[in-house]
Write a protein that holds these residues in place. Structure first.
Motif, mmCIF file in Angstrom:
data_model
loop_
_atom_site.group_PDB
_atom_site.id
_atom_site.type_symbol
_atom_site.label_atom_id
_atom_site.label_comp_id
_atom_site.label_asym_id
_atom_site.label_seq_id
_atom_site.Cartn_x
_atom_site.Cartn_y
_atom_site.Cartn_z
ATOM 1 N N ILE A 16 7.575 22.202 -18.068
ATOM 2 C CA ILE A 16 6.759 22.243 -16.859
ATOM 3 C C ILE A 16 7.348 21.224 -15.903
ATOM 4 O O ILE A 16 7.536 20.061 -16.257
ATOM 5 C CB ILE A 16 5.289 21.897 -17.170
ATOM 6 N N GLU A 17 7.652 21.658 -14.705
ATOM 7 C CA GLU A 17 8.259 20.766 -13.728
ATOM 8 C C GLU A 17 7.170 20.004 -12.969
ATOM 9 O O GLU A 17 6.245 20.600 -12.420
ATOM 10 C CB GLU A 17 9.121 21.559 -12.750
ATOM 11 N N VAL A 18 7.317 18.686 -12.961
ATOM 12 C CA VAL A 18 6.452 17.802 -12.188
ATOM 13 C C VAL A 18 7.350 17.055 -11.212
ATOM 14 O O VAL A 18 8.365 16.481 -11.609
ATOM 15 C CB VAL A 18 5.705 16.805 -13.106
ATOM 16 N N PHE A 19 6.999 17.094 -9.942
ATOM 17 C CA PHE A 19 7.796 16.412 -8.930
ATOM 18 C C PHE A 19 7.349 14.959 -8.827
ATOM 19 O O PHE A 19 6.149 14.668 -8.871
ATOM 20 C CB PHE A 19 7.662 17.097 -7.575
ATOM 21 N N ILE A 20 8.313 14.055 -8.700
ATOM 22 C CA ILE A 20 8.012 12.630 -8.568
ATOM 23 C C ILE A 20 8.722 12.101 -7.325
ATOM 24 O O ILE A 20 9.874 12.442 -7.062
ATOM 25 C CB ILE A 20 8.420 11.856 -9.844
ATOM 26 N N LYS A 21 8.005 11.306 -6.561
ATOM 27 C CA LYS A 21 8.556 10.733 -5.333
ATOM 28 C C LYS A 21 8.481 9.219 -5.430
ATOM 29 O O LYS A 21 7.404 8.644 -5.599
ATOM 30 C CB LYS A 21 7.747 11.211 -4.120
ATOM 31 N N ARG A 22 9.648 8.576 -5.341
ATOM 32 C CA ARG A 22 9.701 7.117 -5.301
ATOM 33 C C ARG A 22 9.238 6.694 -3.900
ATOM 34 O O ARG A 22 9.720 7.226 -2.900
ATOM 35 C CB ARG A 22 11.116 6.633 -5.568
ATOM 36 N N LEU A 23 8.327 5.770 -3.829
ATOM 37 C CA LEU A 23 7.798 5.327 -2.538
ATOM 38 C C LEU A 23 8.696 4.251 -1.936
ATOM 39 O O LEU A 23 9.340 3.482 -2.669
ATOM 40 C CB LEU A 23 6.361 4.840 -2.713
ATOM 41 N N PRO A 24 8.773 4.187 -0.600
ATOM 42 C CA PRO A 24 9.653 3.228 0.065
ATOM 43 C C PRO A 24 9.405 1.789 -0.407
ATOM 44 O O PRO A 24 8.267 1.391 -0.656
ATOM 45 C CB PRO A 24 9.290 3.380 1.545
ATOM 46 N N GLY A 25 10.492 1.044 -0.545
ATOM 47 C CA GLY A 25 10.409 -0.349 -0.969
ATOM 48 C C GLY A 25 10.378 -0.519 -2.475
ATOM 49 O O GLY A 25 10.251 -1.628 -2.979
ATOM 50 N N ASN A 26 10.501 0.578 -3.206
ATOM 51 C CA ASN A 26 10.435 0.524 -4.666
ATOM 52 C C ASN A 26 11.693 1.084 -5.331
ATOM 53 O O ASN A 26 11.647 1.559 -6.467
ATOM 54 C CB ASN A 26 9.199 1.286 -5.150
ATOM 55 N N GLU A 27 12.800 0.995 -4.627
ATOM 56 C CA GLU A 27 14.057 1.525 -5.153
ATOM 57 C C GLU A 27 14.496 0.817 -6.435
ATOM 58 O O GLU A 27 15.224 1.390 -7.243
ATOM 59 C CB GLU A 27 15.162 1.427 -4.083
#
Length: 162
Positions: A16-27
């Protein structure tokens, strides 16, 4: 922008594909990851901007630096890390915390210190785990009577003497 994934009747043996987005400033923050091949939970990392001292009895909402898009029929449960709980008394206050499929904000973890000493939460430290679960489609139907069972209305402590 990618569309939200759709469970669409796929079998539990399929990925099952779950999309994840890294939020700015958390690289620099690690994305959730399993620590062993057969682990059910993905470890979550603290995205605090500076070390955070959590005193005995104190609680804090800890950012993780990412957001999710899950298909309908899936939820993410936030659970404590057993090592933090055993060694330091640090646990999730609302266990399991639920991340619903339609939530798009930053995933955060509500931690509490049940220990006797102040615990410092550092940036990029593992603080909790996230387990994905399927959610059945439920319809609640109001009725005037319920069927009888042996237990009946017996509540807390009713099924045992200890």
């Amino acid at each position: 922008m990618r569309p939200s994934p759709d469970l669409g009747g796929i079998s539990l043996s399929e990925r099952i594909e779950v999309f994840i987005k890294r939020l700015p400033g958390n690289e620099d923050i690690a994305l959730p990851q399993k620590m062993s091949e057969l682990a059910s939970g993905f470890d979550l990392y603290a995205a605090v901007s500076e070390p955070l001292d959590l005193g005995p009895g104190e609680r804090a909402l800890i950012p993780t630096g990412f957001a999710l898009a899950m298909p309908a029929g899936l939820e993410a449960q936030i659970r404590p890390r057993s090592g933090l709980a055993f060694k330091h008394g640090i646990t999730s206050l609302n266990t399991p915390g639920t991340i619903d499929a339609d939530y798009r904000g930053e995933v955060k973890v509500l931690l509490i210190n049940h220990g006797k000493e102040t615990f410092t939460i550092n940036r990029n430290e593992r603080i909790a785990q996230m387990v994905f679960q399927t959610v059945p489609l439920i319809t609640l139907t109001e009725v005037s009577e319920l069927d009888e069972t042996e237990r009946g209305a017996g509540g807390f402590g009713h099924t045992g003497t200890k």
